[in-house]
Design an enzyme around this catalytic site. Structure first.
Site, PDB file in Angstrom:
ATOM      1  N   SER A 191      -7.695   7.203   3.002  1.00  9.14           N
ATOM      2  CA  SER A 191      -9.019   6.707   3.383  1.00  9.14           C
ATOM      3  C   SER A 191     -10.122   7.469   2.647  1.00  9.14           C
ATOM      4  O   SER A 191     -10.141   7.506   1.423  1.00  9.14           O
ATOM      5  CB  SER A 191      -9.178   6.770   4.905  1.00  9.14           C
ATOM      6  OG  SER A 191     -10.309   6.054   5.335  1.00  9.14           O
ATOM      7  N   ASP A 287      -7.069  -4.586   3.851  1.00 16.35           N
ATOM      8  CA  ASP A 287      -7.289  -3.269   4.438  1.00 16.35           C
ATOM      9  C   ASP A 287      -8.042  -3.379   5.766  1.00 16.35           C
ATOM     10  O   ASP A 287      -9.142  -3.914   5.842  1.00 16.35           O
ATOM     11  CB  ASP A 287      -8.083  -2.416   3.451  1.00 16.35           C
ATOM     12  CG  ASP A 287      -8.272  -1.002   3.942  1.00 16.35           C
ATOM     13  OD1 ASP A 287      -9.229  -0.777   4.706  1.00 16.35           O
ATOM     14  OD2 ASP A 287      -7.469  -0.129   3.580  1.00 16.35           O
ATOM     15  N   HIS A 353      -4.135   0.413   7.239  1.00 12.37           N
ATOM     16  CA  HIS A 353      -5.045   1.356   6.599  1.00 12.37           C
ATOM     17  C   HIS A 353      -4.369   2.719   6.634  1.00 12.37           C
ATOM     18  O   HIS A 353      -4.104   3.246   7.714  1.00 12.37           O
ATOM     19  CB  HIS A 353      -6.389   1.406   7.335  1.00 12.37           C
ATOM     20  CG  HIS A 353      -7.412   2.278   6.661  1.00 12.37           C
ATOM     21  ND1 HIS A 353      -7.954   1.963   5.435  1.00 12.37           N
ATOM     22  CD2 HIS A 353      -7.990   3.443   7.043  1.00 12.37           C
ATOM     23  CE1 HIS A 353      -8.838   2.892   5.095  1.00 12.37           C
ATOM     24  NE2 HIS A 353      -8.867   3.807   6.060  1.00 12.37           N
TER      25      HIS A 353
END
Length: 390
Positions: A191, A287, A353
């Site tokens: 991330s 995502d 994610h």
């Protein structure tokens, strides 16, 4: 859940989703992959190390506390190999936002968990992580709010924006603990940490002699400069806040900031082609974070019509068509990058994610004929330059 086979395209893009005859993308309608929560006795738990000496170098969290990391020592054939993982956790986009953030473990080491679970890429079990199980593994805690990118301060607000210093100071501390002798090294992150792995990739490579094999991997860090469901640029506004609040125009790549707005240089698509170190981009084509925060945030979806799609991937046909366009835009943004033989791209179909630290995605152990292969196989083939398996 559908099973997707993989294969390398000529452009070096590994795709785990179907492209339908009409050009739309066929998605797995699956929930977010579950994290290990550390309650399983078999999960490796690693303690926090605080780097007290870094304060003198100005390498401090938002609140001025010293940074930290979790280190698991490698052994055997992995004793001189290192994995560095940069923790994720979004960003702070304003002074007030950063002031709030410093009252959490994402802005102060005094509030960080004392132990973290190491799973997926960080697992120490050969059955779960066959290529990297016995390497030295480090998870660097994220406490600057700008993807390890800033080097400034706001004295009036009592905020330190020292992410780049944190990265370099922690690396120096690890060098003294044996990383200087590394034969192989992999920088990665998830991330906001995945974005940091791109931003700091060449800095990481510069730490080592040419004899060390150094590569980088970004997991769920390819945040796209995309148009939201209302036709606006929600994520541009977010990134503009991060860049302007922390003065990142002074630390982002000059090859980018010299010719476009510095806020755009926080987007990977505008900087990845200039990264010299071999880089692996791992991302979901749908995502989950980007759907809920970039494509359909509440500001762009006041009626809440995207809520079910954003948070549980129960999407209408028209929403799926919109997301198919997003996936195609992501692939287009990666075309040039993927033509460099040193790089690889893996785009998956699942609503997810961060996948490399989730065992069910990293190496599920079901890679026989007709089964979807774990991400670990693709990353290992790329890192060790093995012939990709089909």
């Amino acid at each position: 859940m559908k099973t997707f086979l993989w294969g390398w395209s000529l452009a070096g893009v590994l795709i785990l989703f179907n492209i339908l005859a009409n050009g739309e993308t066929g998605f797995d309608e699956i929930g977010m992959l579950n994290d290990f929560n550390g309650t399983n006795a078999n999960v490796l738990m690693v303690g926090l190390t605080l780097v007290q000496a870094d304060a003198a170098k100005g390498a401090v969290c938002l609140d001025g506390s010293v940074p930290g990391y979790h280190l698991y020592r490698g052994y055997g054939s992995g004793a001189n190999n290192w994995i560095i993982q940069l923790q994720g956790g979004a960003w702070c986009t304003s002074i007030k936002d950063c002031q709030n953030r410093k009252h959490s473990g994402y802005g102060s080491s005094t509030l960080m968990e004392k132990e973290l679970a190491f799973t997926g890429l960080l697992s120490n079990k050969a059955a779960e992580n066959p290529d990297f199980y016995n390497w030295n593994k480090v998870k660097v805690r994220y406490c600057d709010g700008a993807s390890f990118g800033g080097d400034s301060e706001n004295k009036a607000a009592q905020l330190q924006f020292r992410g780049k210093r944190i990265f370099l100071a922690v690396m120096e501390d690890l060098m003294a603990k044996g990383m200087r002798q590394a034969k192989q090294a992999l920088l990665n992150g998830c991330s906001a940490g995945g974005l940091a792995a791109i931003l700091r990739c060449d800095d990481f490579n510069d730490l080592f002699p040419p004899t060390t094999k150094v590569k980088c991997m970004s997991d769920a860090g390819f945040f796209l400069d995309a148009v939201d469901v209302a036709g606006g640029h929600s994520i541009r506004r977010m990134y503009s806040g991060v860049v302007n609040t922390q003065g990142l125009q002074n630390t982002l790549p000059r090859t980018c900031t010299s010719h476009i707005n510095p806020s755009l240089c926080f987007f990977p698509q505008y900087i990845i082609n200039q990264v010299k170190t071999p880089l692996f981009i791992l991302n979901s084509g749908v995502d989950a974070w980007q759907i809920g925060n970039s494509l359909a945030p509440p500001s762009a979806d006041p009626s809440g019509s995207w809520h079910n799609c954003s948070f549980s991937f129960r999407c209408t046909p028209s929403q799926k068509k919109f997301l198919a366009g997003f996936t195609i835009s992501m692939l287009n943004a990666l075309k040039t990058f993927a033509t460099f033989s040193k790089n690889r791209v893996l785009i998956t179909s699942g609503w997810a994610h961060c996948q490399a630290e989730r065992q069910v995605a990293w190496f599920p152990g079901n890679s026989g004929p007709g089964k979807a292969k774990g991400i670990a196989v693709a990353v290992g083939d790329w890192y060790f330059e093995r012939k990709a398996r089909s």
